[in-house]
Design an enzyme around this catalytic site. Structure first.
Site, PDB file in Angstrom:
ATOM      1  N   ILE A  44       5.812  -2.895  -7.458  1.00 52.88           N
ATOM      2  CA  ILE A  44       5.072  -1.655  -7.709  1.00 52.88           C
ATOM      3  C   ILE A  44       5.635  -0.569  -6.790  1.00 52.88           C
ATOM      4  CG2 ILE A  44       2.794  -0.578  -7.761  1.00 52.88           C
ATOM      5  CD1 ILE A  44       1.647  -3.520  -7.795  1.00 52.88           C
ATOM      6  N   ARG A  45       6.385   0.353  -7.364  1.00 45.72           N
ATOM      7  CA  ARG A  45       7.038   1.403  -6.552  1.00 45.72           C
ATOM      8  C   ARG A  45       7.665   0.808  -5.295  1.00 45.72           C
ATOM      9  NH1 ARG A  45       5.524   6.391  -8.145  1.00 45.72           N
ATOM     10  NH2 ARG A  45       3.672   6.534  -9.424  1.00 45.72           N
ATOM     11  N   ARG A  88      13.191   3.452   0.162  1.00 40.45           N
ATOM     12  CA  ARG A  88      11.809   3.557  -0.321  1.00 40.45           C
ATOM     13  C   ARG A  88      11.802   3.989  -1.790  1.00 40.45           C
ATOM     14  NH1 ARG A  88       8.488   8.096   0.974  1.00 40.45           N
ATOM     15  NH2 ARG A  88       6.374   7.586   0.384  1.00 40.45           N
ATOM     16  N   HIS A 122       5.006  -8.364  -4.474  1.00 38.69           N
ATOM     17  CA  HIS A 122       3.636  -8.640  -4.023  1.00 38.69           C
ATOM     18  C   HIS A 122       3.189 -10.045  -4.409  1.00 38.69           C
ATOM     19  CE1 HIS A 122       2.485  -4.428  -3.107  1.00 38.69           C
ATOM     20  NE2 HIS A 122       3.324  -4.128  -4.077  1.00 38.69           N
ATOM     21  N   GLU A 168       0.956 -11.645  -3.145  1.00 38.84           N
ATOM     22  CA  GLU A 168      -0.502 -11.737  -2.934  1.00 38.84           C
ATOM     23  C   GLU A 168      -1.293 -11.449  -4.203  1.00 38.84           C
ATOM     24  OE1 GLU A 168       1.488  -9.450  -1.774  1.00 38.84           O
ATOM     25  OE2 GLU A 168       0.582  -7.448  -1.932  1.00 38.84           O
ATOM     26  N   GLY A 179       0.869  -1.181   0.000  1.00 35.60           N
ATOM     27  CA  GLY A 179       0.000   0.000   0.000  1.00 35.60           C
ATOM     28  C   GLY A 179       0.893   1.213   0.000  1.00 35.60           C
ATOM     29  N   GLU A 180       0.652   2.098   0.927  1.00 33.11           N
ATOM     30  CA  GLU A 180       1.498   3.285   1.046  1.00 33.11           C
ATOM     31  C   GLU A 180       1.959   3.377   2.502  1.00 33.11           C
ATOM     32  OE1 GLU A 180       3.041   5.467  -0.960  1.00 33.11           O
ATOM     33  OE2 GLU A 180       3.784   6.103   0.998  1.00 33.11           O
ATOM     34  N   SER A 181       3.262   3.204   2.691  1.00 37.38           N
ATOM     35  CA  SER A 181       3.777   3.094   4.056  1.00 37.38           C
ATOM     36  C   SER A 181       3.559   4.355   4.883  1.00 37.38           C
ATOM     37  CB  SER A 181       5.262   2.728   4.026  1.00 37.38           C
ATOM     38  OG  SER A 181       6.001   3.695   3.301  1.00 37.38           O
ATOM     39  N   CYS A 195       6.201  -5.188   0.325  1.00 40.41           N
ATOM     40  CA  CYS A 195       6.349  -3.827  -0.219  1.00 40.41           C
ATOM     41  C   CYS A 195       6.239  -2.756   0.882  1.00 40.41           C
ATOM     42  CB  CYS A 195       5.362  -3.630  -1.358  1.00 40.41           C
ATOM     43  SG  CYS A 195       5.868  -2.320  -2.474  1.00 40.41           S
TER      44      CYS A 195
HETATM   45  N1  GLN Z   1       5.982   3.132  -2.431  1.00 42.96           N
HETATM   46  C1  GLN Z   1       5.136   2.629  -1.392  1.00 42.96           C
HETATM   47  C2  GLN Z   1       5.573   3.124  -0.027  1.00 42.96           C
HETATM   48  O1  GLN Z   1       6.452   3.878   0.108  1.00 42.96           O
HETATM   49  C3  GLN Z   1       5.098   1.125  -1.382  1.00 42.96           C
HETATM   50  C4  GLN Z   1       4.405   0.618  -2.627  1.00 42.96           C
HETATM   51  C5  GLN Z   1       3.683  -0.673  -2.466  1.00 42.96           C
HETATM   52  O2  GLN Z   1       3.437  -1.164  -1.365  1.00 42.96           O
HETATM   53  N2  GLN Z   1       3.275  -1.213  -3.565  1.00 42.96           N
HETATM   54  O3  GLN Z   1       4.984   2.746   0.950  1.00 42.96           O
END
Ligand code: GLN
Length: 205
Positions: free
Chosen positions: A143-144, A111, A184, A186, A50-52, A82
């Site tokens: 993904i990122r 990150r 990921h 999942e 997700g987004e940390s 991630c």
């Molecule tokens: N870039 C996201 C972060 O800094 C992580 C991306 C992801 O979980 N797919 O949290």
């Protein structure tokens, strides 16, 4: 003896449903965790992608940051993908201002490490501890994603990128009962990594 351990998925933000489904398919009873009482009832915890930075803020809002940090420090098995890897890292590079992590893994993560050109990509990986992955590699979706820049002496490297511009970068690690991947599993439909984590939780119980 209970053959199916209860594994929680931190359900504040991110790909919670995918982890719940992958855990159920891997022989666990999977439950969302949003409060401390739910955390106390699990045998292991998954921190989703997700987004940390968002998850960090929500952990504080839901008053889960400290209980979760303490539970992992006390030995609760944990798996982070991630953003979840970032949350489990003791040290973070290129974090947002004031961003904190829960810790649990003696690693430094960077990150959004792969940069613009390889922002999101897929590759096949051999992962230590994942049966058969030399012959049948794990399909890994990034993904990122973060990568692991440094590991402490107690940390086992489970996988590194094998080819392309990021070759050699560490993307899966384990320390005691804490596992993290930059990618990921999942969302790939391959449950071998989740099965490995379920087994870690069972072995501990
Ligand atoms: N870039 C996201 C972060 O800094 C992580 C991306 C992801 O979980 N797919 O949290």
């Amino acid at each position: 003896m209970n053959p199916a351990p209860t594994i929680g998925v931190l359900a504040l933000q991110g790909d919670v449903r995918e982890h719940l489904a992958a855990l159920e398919a891997s022989g666990a009873r999977a439950v969302p965790v949003r409060r401390e009482s739910e955390l106390q009832a699990v045998d292991g915890i998954v921190l989703p992608g997700g987004e940390s930075t968002t998850i960090d803020k929500l952990l504080r809002t839901f008053e889960l940051f400290e209980p979760l940090r303490a539970a992992i420090a006390a030995g609760l098995p944990a798996y982070g993908s991630c953003a979840g890897m970032i949350l489990l890292a003791e040290r973070i590079l290129d974090g947002a201002e004031g961003q904190r992590t829960l810790g649990g893994l003696d690693i430094t993560v960077r990150r959004n490490a792969f940069g613009r050109q390889v922002d999101s990509f897929e590759t096949d990986l051999e992962v230590r501890g994942v049966p058969d992955s030399a012959e049948h590699p794990l399909h890994a979706v990034f993904i990122r994603a973060p990568w692991v820049e440094e590991v402490g002496p107690g940390v086992e490297v489970l996988a590194s990128v094998e080819r392309g511009p990021a070759a050699g970068r560490i993307v899966a690690v384990r320390e005691r009962d804490v596992v993290a991947t930059s990618f990921h599993p999942e969302i790939s439909g391959d449950q071998r990594l989740h099965r490995m984590f379920v087994q870690i939780v069972k072995d501990r119980g």
